[in-house]
Design a protein around this motif. Structure first.
Motif, PDB file in Angstrom:
ATOM      1  N   GLN A 183      16.477  -2.840  -0.079  1.00  0.00           N
ATOM      2  CA  GLN A 183      15.598  -1.712  -0.394  1.00  0.00           C
ATOM      3  C   GLN A 183      14.140  -2.159  -0.240  1.00  0.00           C
ATOM      4  OE1 GLN A 183      13.243  -0.976  -3.001  1.00  0.00           O
ATOM      5  NE2 GLN A 183      12.986   1.085  -2.173  1.00  0.00           N
ATOM      6  N   GLY A 184      13.319  -1.301   0.397  1.00  0.00           N
ATOM      7  CA  GLY A 184      11.919  -1.686   0.528  1.00  0.00           C
ATOM      8  C   GLY A 184      11.140  -0.876   1.529  1.00  0.00           C
ATOM      9  N   ASP A 185      10.285  -1.559   2.290  1.00  0.00           N
ATOM     10  CA  ASP A 185       9.356  -0.943   3.230  1.00  0.00           C
ATOM     11  C   ASP A 185      10.116  -0.145   4.287  1.00  0.00           C
ATOM     12  OD1 ASP A 185       7.436  -0.291   5.099  1.00  0.00           O
ATOM     13  OD2 ASP A 185       6.702  -2.331   5.380  1.00  0.00           O
ATOM     14  N   PRO A 186       9.891   1.162   4.383  1.00  0.00           N
ATOM     15  CA  PRO A 186      10.639   1.970   5.347  1.00  0.00           C
ATOM     16  C   PRO A 186      10.373   1.602   6.802  1.00  0.00           C
ATOM     17  CG  PRO A 186       8.893   3.263   4.328  1.00  0.00           C
ATOM     18  CD  PRO A 186       8.976   1.983   3.563  1.00  0.00           C
ATOM     19  N   PHE A 187       9.270   0.903   7.060  1.00  0.00           N
ATOM     20  CA  PHE A 187       8.945   0.516   8.430  1.00  0.00           C
ATOM     21  C   PHE A 187       9.495  -0.856   8.813  1.00  0.00           C
ATOM     22  CE2 PHE A 187       5.853   3.859   7.702  1.00  0.00           C
ATOM     23  CZ  PHE A 187       5.867   4.544   8.911  1.00  0.00           C
ATOM     24  N   ALA A 214      25.746  -2.631 -10.619  1.00  0.00           N
ATOM     25  CA  ALA A 214      24.811  -3.144  -9.611  1.00  0.00           C
ATOM     26  C   ALA A 214      23.548  -2.303  -9.609  1.00  0.00           C
ATOM     27  CB  ALA A 214      25.455  -3.104  -8.220  1.00  0.00           C
ATOM     28  N   GLY A 215      22.418  -2.957  -9.312  1.00  0.00           N
ATOM     29  CA  GLY A 215      21.158  -2.267  -9.073  1.00  0.00           C
ATOM     30  C   GLY A 215      20.604  -1.540 -10.275  1.00  0.00           C
ATOM     31  N   GLY A 216      19.808  -0.506  -9.994  1.00  0.00           N
ATOM     32  CA  GLY A 216      19.247   0.337 -11.037  1.00  0.00           C
ATOM     33  C   GLY A 216      17.822   0.022 -11.423  1.00  0.00           C
ATOM     34  N   GLU A 217      17.242  -1.081 -10.914  1.00  0.00           N
ATOM     35  CA  GLU A 217      15.859  -1.409 -11.257  1.00  0.00           C
ATOM     36  C   GLU A 217      14.910  -0.468 -10.511  1.00  0.00           C
ATOM     37  OE1 GLU A 217      17.927  -3.648  -9.858  1.00  0.00           O
ATOM     38  OE2 GLU A 217      18.512  -4.913 -11.553  1.00  0.00           O
ATOM     39  N   ARG A 218      13.865  -0.048 -11.198  1.00  0.00           N
ATOM     40  CA  ARG A 218      12.894   0.869 -10.583  1.00  0.00           C
ATOM     41  C   ARG A 218      11.487   0.302 -10.677  1.00  0.00           C
ATOM     42  NH1 ARG A 218       9.194   4.685 -11.911  1.00  0.00           N
ATOM     43  NH2 ARG A 218       9.539   4.406 -14.154  1.00  0.00           N
ATOM     44  N   ASN A 219      10.755   0.448  -9.581  1.00  0.00           N
ATOM     45  CA  ASN A 219       9.339   0.087  -9.542  1.00  0.00           C
ATOM     46  C   ASN A 219       8.613   1.178  -8.771  1.00  0.00           C
ATOM     47  OD1 ASN A 219       6.828  -1.105  -9.505  1.00  0.00           O
ATOM     48  ND2 ASN A 219       7.353  -2.619  -7.943  1.00  0.00           N
ATOM     49  N   GLY A 220       7.979   2.094  -9.509  1.00  0.00           N
ATOM     50  CA  GLY A 220       7.355   3.241  -8.856  1.00  0.00           C
ATOM     51  C   GLY A 220       8.411   4.101  -8.203  1.00  0.00           C
ATOM     52  N   CYS A 221       8.292   4.325  -6.886  1.00  0.00           N
ATOM     53  CA  CYS A 221       9.282   5.113  -6.147  1.00  0.00           C
ATOM     54  C   CYS A 221      10.446   4.270  -5.643  1.00  0.00           C
ATOM     55  CB  CYS A 221       8.616   5.797  -4.954  1.00  0.00           C
ATOM     56  SG  CYS A 221       7.449   7.099  -5.380  1.00  0.00           S
ATOM     57  N   ILE A 234       1.147  11.872   0.216  1.00  0.00           N
ATOM     58  CA  ILE A 234       1.036  10.532  -0.361  1.00  0.00           C
ATOM     59  C   ILE A 234       2.197   9.664   0.116  1.00  0.00           C
ATOM     60  CG2 ILE A 234       1.016   9.200  -2.522  1.00  0.00           C
ATOM     61  CD1 ILE A 234      -0.182  11.682  -3.876  1.00  0.00           C
ATOM     62  N   ASN A 235       1.882   8.511   0.643  1.00  0.00           N
ATOM     63  CA  ASN A 235       2.898   7.557   1.065  1.00  0.00           C
ATOM     64  C   ASN A 235       3.651   7.055  -0.175  1.00  0.00           C
ATOM     65  OD1 ASN A 235       4.231   5.054   1.711  1.00  0.00           O
ATOM     66  ND2 ASN A 235       2.953   4.892   3.538  1.00  0.00           N
ATOM     67  N   PRO A 236       4.952   7.328  -0.308  1.00  0.00           N
ATOM     68  CA  PRO A 236       5.658   6.954  -1.535  1.00  0.00           C
ATOM     69  C   PRO A 236       5.842   5.440  -1.700  1.00  0.00           C
ATOM     70  CG  PRO A 236       7.184   7.890   0.049  1.00  0.00           C
ATOM     71  CD  PRO A 236       5.815   8.082   0.612  1.00  0.00           C
ATOM     72  N   TYR A 237       5.786   4.691  -0.610  1.00  0.00           N
ATOM     73  CA  TYR A 237       5.963   3.239  -0.714  1.00  0.00           C
ATOM     74  C   TYR A 237       4.687   2.555  -1.194  1.00  0.00           C
ATOM     75  CZ  TYR A 237       7.251  -1.549   0.438  1.00  0.00           C
ATOM     76  OH  TYR A 237       7.520  -2.902   0.361  1.00  0.00           O
ATOM     77  N   THR A 238       3.531   3.014  -0.681  1.00  0.00           N
ATOM     78  CA  THR A 238       2.251   2.381  -1.050  1.00  0.00           C
ATOM     79  C   THR A 238       1.450   3.193  -2.048  1.00  0.00           C
ATOM     80  OG1 THR A 238       1.030   3.488   0.739  1.00  0.00           O
ATOM     81  CG2 THR A 238       2.136   1.394   1.274  1.00  0.00           C
TER      82      THR A 238
END
Length: 451
Positions: free
Chosen positions: A291-295, A329-336, A6-10
């Motif tokens: 942080q975001g899309d690995p591609f 700083a940071g710490g917000e989570r959305n799915g993976c 499973i693609n962890p980003y999508t």
């Protein structure tokens, strides 16, 4: 039973793989044992030629292999390609340097001649994790296959595609059929593989609980084992350190691979005299990470590999805050997707100090002085790696002997390198990979005495 990739980003399903049947596993064992004889017959020069061809395949296809890593576990493509190329460099290194490592070692005795010979044993079973799905496998497999052992890999189920791709690489490079094989089987069904008399060693990289389980199984069946387990590596910054360089390296050492590394700098232990300055610098660096899309070319950290891992990290962060730590700083989570985070005011007893935090969460611990910093560094059940920062090299060499760790890097981030032995102490495991020590772990060190 099927394993899903499973693609962890999508969160899209990439592929499904059926578990191997008992008959298929037995066929792999038979092929592995036949290949063991074939590797011995081929000789070291031929094995080295195959390994050089392996390196060529890795280099020529780094983008394709790296893309598979990124799709399956979320590593940024630039990090994934670097991982593939590191495997290629290691294959070339061992192909060019292993011959003297396998030479018999002459030993003086009262006999006419005596020596220790280094001989392969057979199949080595490798149980490998998802966080570096190529490197963790290749760094073990390369020296073992050059020495004449064959390998059966049980990879983490979420990177089954990577495991099968590695099998194809060795086959395409010319290694005999069965020299390297990937078996698709659940962790709960591993005992028959460990027990099989054709398996002469077991190596695992993974969590400490997984190591306890595999170590028990290996002991039960009297099999040599090597365990590279978890870590809560200290990153020690003394007051005379180059703070700018230390801060840059601390962030890289914690946040690469979205913080999912056994040797990530998980506890930043900083002398009080420079703590405020250090915190200011790392906070600026962390908040600038994308942080975001690995591609995407401008992404610094991709998603974490699975939703449950991101949820666990979030719980550890929140619990640490309830215990008195401050989130800067940071710490917000959305799915993976987990925004790189910075905790300060972390103290012994808090979750971020006591547990391994496997994700992009940095924890700053303030030490009163140099002696306090070393005590805090050692105040952990783990002992994989440590980074020590000071301009006084003589002092660094002295302090390195006081740190309970398998690896101490001075003014540098902890990393694995084919030229250096790698492994841990305490609950971070035992045995060594890489270098001369790693080559010999699964060989028969045979004493030959001639009167």
């Amino acid at each position: 039973m099927a394993f899903k990739s499973i693609n962890p980003y999508t969160q899209e399903t990439i592929a499904e793989y059926a578990a191997h049947t008992k008959a298929e596993i037995e066929k792999k064992m038979q092929d592995g044992w036949k290949a063991f004889a074939a590797l011995k017959q081929a000789g070291l020069e031929q094995r080295a030629a195959w390994m050089l061809q392996t390196a060529t395949l890795l280099k020529n296809n780094a983008t394709a292999y790296g893309s598979l890593i990124s799709r399956e576990m979320g590593k940024t493509l630039k990090e994934a390609k670097a991982e593939v190329l590191k495997c290629a460099v290691t294959a070339e290194y061992y192909a060019q340097h292993i011959q003297p490592m396998l030479q018999p070692r002459l030993i003086e005795s009262d006999g006419r001649r005596s020596y220790a010979a280094f001989e392969p044993k057979g199949i080595v079973l490798a149980i490998m994790p998802w966080n570096f799905p190529y490197w963790q496998v290749f760094r073990f497999a390369i020296p073992n296959m050059l020495a004449g052992n064959t390998v059966i890999l049980k990879h983490a189920s979420n990177v089954s595609g990577c495991g099968l791709a590695i099998e194809d690489i060795f086959r395409e490079a010319g290694f005999p059929e069965g020299a390297f094989q990937t078996v698709l089987v659940s962790s709960k069904d591993m005992e028959p593989l460990v027990a099989d008399p054709r398996v002469h060693g077991v190596t695992l990289t993974g969590s400490t609980p997984a190591g306890m389980s595999v170590g028990q199984l290996a002991g039960k069946y009297i099999k040599k084992s090597v365990l590279e387990l978890g870590g809560s590596d200290p990153f020690i910054v003394l007051k005379d350190a180059n703070l700018e360089e230390a801060a840059k390296t601390a962030v890289k050492a914690r946040m690469q691979n979205a913080g999912q590394s056994c040797i990530a700098a998980k506890r930043w232990i900083v002398e009080k005299a420079v703590a405020d300055d250090f915190i200011q610098q790392v906070q600026s660096l962390i908040t600038s990470l994308n942080q975001g899309d690995p591609f995407a070319a401008d992404t610094d950290t991709g998603p974490m590999a699975r939703p449950d891992l991101a949820e666990e990290l979030e719980k550890q962060m929140q619990k640490s805050m309830e215990q008195g730590a401050t989130l800067l700083a940071g710490g917000e989570r959305n799915g993976c997707n987990f925004i790189p985070a910075l905790l300060t005011g972390v103290k012994p007893g808090m979750t971020a100090f006591e547990e391994e935090t496997f994700g992009p969460l940095a924890a700053v611990i303030t030490a009163d002085n140099e002696a306090s910093a070393i005590r805090l560094a050692n105040q952990t059940p783990f002992g994989l790696g440590a980074s020590l920062w000071t301009k006084d090299i003589e002092k660094a060499a002295r302090l390195a002997t006081l740190i309970d760790s398998g690896n101490v890097f001075v003014n540098a981030m902890v990393r694995s390198d084919a030229r250096l032995p790698f492994g841990g102490v305490k609950q971070s495991g035992y045995g060594r990979e890489l270098s001369l020590e790693g080559v010999h772990e699964f060989l028969n060190i045979k004493t030959v005495y001639i009167q």
